[in-house]
Scaffold this motif. Structure first.
Motif, short mmCIF file in Angstrom:
data_model
loop_
_atom_site.label_atom_id
_atom_site.label_comp_id
_atom_site.label_asym_id
_atom_site.label_seq_id
_atom_site.Cartn_x
_atom_site.Cartn_y
_atom_site.Cartn_z
N GLU A 93 2.42 1.80 -3.42
CA GLU A 93 1.43 2.29 -4.37
C GLU A 93 1.12 3.77 -4.12
N ILE A 94 0.98 4.16 -2.86
CA ILE A 94 0.70 5.57 -2.53
C ILE A 94 1.89 6.45 -2.92
N ARG A 97 0.83 -1.20 0.00
CA ARG A 97 0.00 0.00 0.00
C ARG A 97 0.87 1.26 0.00
N ASP A 152 -3.83 8.75 -1.12
CA ASP A 152 -4.58 7.72 -0.40
C ASP A 152 -5.99 7.59 -0.99
N TYR A 173 -5.73 5.91 -4.37
CA TYR A 173 -5.47 4.48 -4.19
C TYR A 173 -6.77 3.75 -3.86
#
Length: 103
Positions: free
Chosen positions: A51-52, A48, A89, A92
């Protein structure tokens, strides 16, 4: 869990299962205390976060998007870094949300 498909539904495989699972996992994960993370949570946190970070780089590389984020930061009275993280965020979460899925 077992997902089954036939020739008639093969083009629908895997029925949005991955997106729904990831979206639901993310919703639970966000409310967990870090001291309660298990091995899967730790792996997900690394994924995560990566990806952020990638989304933040995309924001910075897109002048119009960056300008919008800077404006939001000023309006909210928060730092640019916080606004970048908030927007990344949100992006995502929207990317993992199944299409047409309503909470």
């Amino acid at each position: 869990m077992l997902l089954v498909c036939t020739e008639a539904t093969n083009h629908l495989w895997p029925y949005g299962f991955i997106e729904r699972y990831l979206s639901n996992y993310d919703n639970v994960f966000c409310y967990k205390q870090p001291d309660l993370y298990d091995a899967a949570d730790s792996l997900y946190l690394a994924y995560r976060s990566k990806e952020i970070a990638n989304i933040i780089e995309r924001i910075k590389a897109t002048p119009e998007w960056l300008e919008s984020v800077e404006k939001q930061a000023t309006e909210k009275g928060i730092s640019l870094e916080q606004s970048l993280w908030d927007n990344a965020d949100y992006t995502y979460r929207m990317n993992i949300e199944p299409k047409g899925f309503v909470r």
